[in-house]
Write a protein that holds these residues in place. Structure first.
Motif, short mmCIF file in Angstrom:
data_model
loop_
_atom_site.label_atom_id
_atom_site.label_comp_id
_atom_site.label_asym_id
_atom_site.label_seq_id
_atom_site.Cartn_x
_atom_site.Cartn_y
_atom_site.Cartn_z
N LEU A 10 3.53 -1.33 -4.99
CA LEU A 10 4.15 -2.37 -5.78
C LEU A 10 5.52 -2.69 -5.19
CD1 LEU A 10 3.37 -0.81 -9.27
CD2 LEU A 10 1.97 -2.43 -7.96
N GLU A 31 4.66 3.41 -4.88
CA GLU A 31 3.23 3.64 -4.83
C GLU A 31 2.74 3.68 -6.27
OE1 GLU A 31 -0.35 6.19 -4.80
OE2 GLU A 31 1.60 6.87 -5.42
N SER A 32 1.56 3.15 -6.54
CA SER A 32 1.08 2.94 -7.91
C SER A 32 1.10 4.19 -8.78
CB SER A 32 -0.31 2.31 -7.91
OG SER A 32 -1.21 3.13 -7.18
N SER A 33 0.89 5.36 -8.21
CA SER A 33 0.92 6.58 -9.03
C SER A 33 2.32 7.20 -9.05
CB SER A 33 -0.09 7.60 -8.51
OG SER A 33 0.29 8.06 -7.24
#
Length: 90
Positions: free
Chosen positions: A19, A32-34
């Protein structure tokens, strides 16, 4: 023989998204998404370069977001620790 279309779909589902956006202070952020990695950048171009490098140059895994994007990788790195609990109330 395995279908390349099926393999590509499976790979896309398992690889993380990166993102990109600005935080509440106007700085460029990649996350990072996580939440496992990310960074702050001088400009949008450098943020995109980082995201592309980290994800193996897959443009489809880079997402520009309009809302403020904050960098908080501590919560993902140390779940359930004092660091996470202290910062989760902010």
């Amino acid at each position: 023989m395995i279908s390349t279309e099926h393999s590509a779909a499976k790979t896309a589902d398992t690889l993380p998204l990166y993102l990109i956006g600005k935080n509440s202070r106007g700085q460029w952020v990649v996350r990072e998404s996580s939440g496992r990695c990310g960074g702050l950048f001088f400009n949008r171009v450098e943020a995109i370069k980082f995201a592309m490098y980290e994800n193996g140059h897959r443009l489809q895994a880079v997402v520009m977001v309009a809302e403020p994007l904050e960098l908080d990788i501590g919560a993902a790195l140390w779940p359930g620790t004092a660091f996470n609990q202290k910062n989760s109330h902010a």
